[in-house]
Design a protein around this motif. Sequence first.
Motif, PDB file in Angstrom:
ATOM      1  N   GLY A  50     -11.188 -76.040  97.477  1.00  0.00           N
ATOM      2  CA  GLY A  50     -10.870 -75.535  98.815  1.00  0.00           C
ATOM      3  C   GLY A  50     -11.073 -76.644  99.827  1.00  0.00           C
ATOM      4  N   SER A  97      -5.081 -78.353  94.682  1.00  0.00           N
ATOM      5  CA  SER A  97      -5.477 -78.164  96.090  1.00  0.00           C
ATOM      6  C   SER A  97      -5.113 -76.742  96.520  1.00  0.00           C
ATOM      7  CB  SER A  97      -4.692 -79.177  96.936  1.00  0.00           C
ATOM      8  OG  SER A  97      -4.722 -78.854  98.303  1.00  0.00           O
ATOM      9  N   LEU A 105      -3.949 -97.360  91.409  1.00  0.00           N
ATOM     10  CA  LEU A 105      -2.960 -96.458  90.795  1.00  0.00           C
ATOM     11  C   LEU A 105      -1.802 -96.160  91.748  1.00  0.00           C
ATOM     12  CD1 LEU A 105      -5.594 -93.965  89.314  1.00  0.00           C
ATOM     13  CD2 LEU A 105      -4.463 -95.848  88.126  1.00  0.00           C
TER      14      LEU A 105
HETATM   15  P1  NAD Z   1     -11.747 -89.233  98.954  1.00  0.00           P
HETATM   16  O1  NAD Z   1     -10.781 -89.876  99.888  1.00  0.00           O
HETATM   17  O2  NAD Z   1     -13.188 -89.333  99.197  1.00  0.00           O
HETATM   18  O3  NAD Z   1     -11.467 -89.703  97.460  1.00  0.00           O
HETATM   19  C1  NAD Z   1     -10.213 -90.110  96.997  1.00  0.00           C
HETATM   20  C2  NAD Z   1     -10.393 -90.984  95.780  1.00  0.00           C
HETATM   21  O4  NAD Z   1      -9.116 -91.498  95.368  1.00  0.00           O
HETATM   22  C3  NAD Z   1     -11.284 -92.205  96.077  1.00  0.00           C
HETATM   23  O5  NAD Z   1     -12.094 -92.473  94.957  1.00  0.00           O
HETATM   24  C4  NAD Z   1     -10.261 -93.317  96.262  1.00  0.00           C
HETATM   25  O6  NAD Z   1     -10.791 -94.598  95.986  1.00  0.00           O
HETATM   26  C5  NAD Z   1      -9.223 -92.901  95.232  1.00  0.00           C
HETATM   27  N1  NAD Z   1      -7.952 -93.579  95.473  1.00  0.00           N
HETATM   28  C6  NAD Z   1      -7.190 -93.542  96.592  1.00  0.00           C
HETATM   29  N2  NAD Z   1      -6.132 -94.360  96.453  1.00  0.00           N
HETATM   30  C7  NAD Z   1      -6.216 -94.918  95.211  1.00  0.00           C
HETATM   31  C8  NAD Z   1      -5.429 -95.825  94.482  1.00  0.00           C
HETATM   32  N3  NAD Z   1      -4.324 -96.387  95.016  1.00  0.00           N
HETATM   33  N4  NAD Z   1      -5.806 -96.172  93.228  1.00  0.00           N
HETATM   34  C9  NAD Z   1      -6.942 -95.644  92.692  1.00  0.00           C
HETATM   35  N5  NAD Z   1      -7.729 -94.775  93.332  1.00  0.00           N
HETATM   36  C10 NAD Z   1      -7.378 -94.414  94.583  1.00  0.00           C
HETATM   37  O7  NAD Z   1     -11.307 -87.705  98.964  1.00  0.00           O
HETATM   38  P2  NAD Z   1     -11.685 -86.502  97.980  1.00  0.00           P
HETATM   39  O8  NAD Z   1     -11.662 -85.284  98.818  1.00  0.00           O
HETATM   40  O9  NAD Z   1     -12.880 -86.806  97.179  1.00  0.00           O
HETATM   41  O10 NAD Z   1     -10.368 -86.454  97.067  1.00  0.00           O
HETATM   42  C11 NAD Z   1     -10.415 -86.386  95.653  1.00  0.00           C
HETATM   43  C12 NAD Z   1      -9.271 -85.527  95.163  1.00  0.00           C
HETATM   44  O11 NAD Z   1      -9.478 -84.187  95.596  1.00  0.00           O
HETATM   45  C13 NAD Z   1      -7.903 -85.928  95.709  1.00  0.00           C
HETATM   46  O12 NAD Z   1      -6.924 -85.764  94.699  1.00  0.00           O
HETATM   47  C14 NAD Z   1      -7.686 -84.935  96.829  1.00  0.00           C
HETATM   48  O13 NAD Z   1      -6.334 -84.742  97.123  1.00  0.00           O
HETATM   49  C15 NAD Z   1      -8.308 -83.704  96.199  1.00  0.00           C
HETATM   50  N6  NAD Z   1      -8.658 -82.612  97.113  1.00  0.00           N
HETATM   51  C16 NAD Z   1      -9.554 -82.776  98.125  1.00  0.00           C
HETATM   52  C17 NAD Z   1      -9.854 -81.700  98.933  1.00  0.00           C
HETATM   53  C18 NAD Z   1     -10.834 -81.778 100.063  1.00  0.00           C
HETATM   54  O14 NAD Z   1     -10.952 -80.820 100.828  1.00  0.00           O
HETATM   55  N7  NAD Z   1     -11.587 -82.858 100.219  1.00  0.00           N
HETATM   56  C19 NAD Z   1      -9.249 -80.458  98.722  1.00  0.00           C
HETATM   57  C20 NAD Z   1      -8.336 -80.320  97.679  1.00  0.00           C
HETATM   58  C21 NAD Z   1      -8.052 -81.411  96.880  1.00  0.00           C
END
Ligand code: NAD
Length: 253
Positions: A189, A145, A67
Amino acid sequence: MDAAAVFSLEGRTAVVSGCNTGLGRAMAVALAEAGADIVGLNRSEAAGLGEEIARCGRSFLDLRADLAHGAPAELVEQAAALTGRVDILVNNAGIIRRRSALEFSETDWDDVVDLNLRAVFQLSQAAARRFMSQGGGGKIINVASMLSFQGGLRVASYTASKSGVLGLTRALANEWAPLGINVNAIAPGYMSTNNTAELRADADRNDAILGRIPAGRWGRPEDLSGAVVFLASRAADYVHGHTLAVDGGWLAR
Ligand code: NAD
């Protein structure tokens, strides 16, 4: 009110972007446990997730999708191949780049905004069109977030994109609530996933973050299970344009 029935996702199909790991994976499992069949939009294979979802008695289709530079509308149509419909979209895929604003590159800006915001709009639009053509409304759940509310440090494009996700959630809710489509967001968070590995590896940042989380621990992916099932279910039929923090109390400080 029959609480079990109101939260049941039996007969629904949920599309979850980026569910091969982290928060997306935990949300996909939670939705399956509540009765939904799952379609993943994943850059690489979601190893073992099909088996986990099968143990809940649900089906799983793992579509390959990068994506990074847009989310073609056909993805949602391909997702409908699993059960003939799409009822729920979870816009979870997201990335972060950490650099001081003075050194921030155009690539680190574009990559983050294209995936975290542009693809979210494109998938939402395709899903809403699908909901309209099949009838019966639908649910869109964006992943926001803490940086939808706060500025953060060294994460200009991420903060801009996630603040944009909060605004987009409201904007789409205003247009689509009258069509029976609920658009809401979850703001996790500080959660223990790949996204925060760099922060947790830095002892000073780790201690500073932990020290201001009232719950006293980093969040776990499973902490989002209740929120995502709620927002995907009939229990949230009158909830529109809301961003629900699941943050161990971080924003209350
Ligand atoms: P993560 O890095 O484990 O997961 C990210 C996901 O996005 C993975 O499945 C990855 O394969 C996918 N992804 C990345 N680039 C992509 C691309 N080009 N095409 C398709 N898929 C793609 O991290 P996470 O913490 O599980 O993040 C998930 C969501 O939660 C994100 O939107 C992140 O910004 C958000 N988030 C995370 C936190 C945290 O503290 N971990 C806090 C707030 C928001």
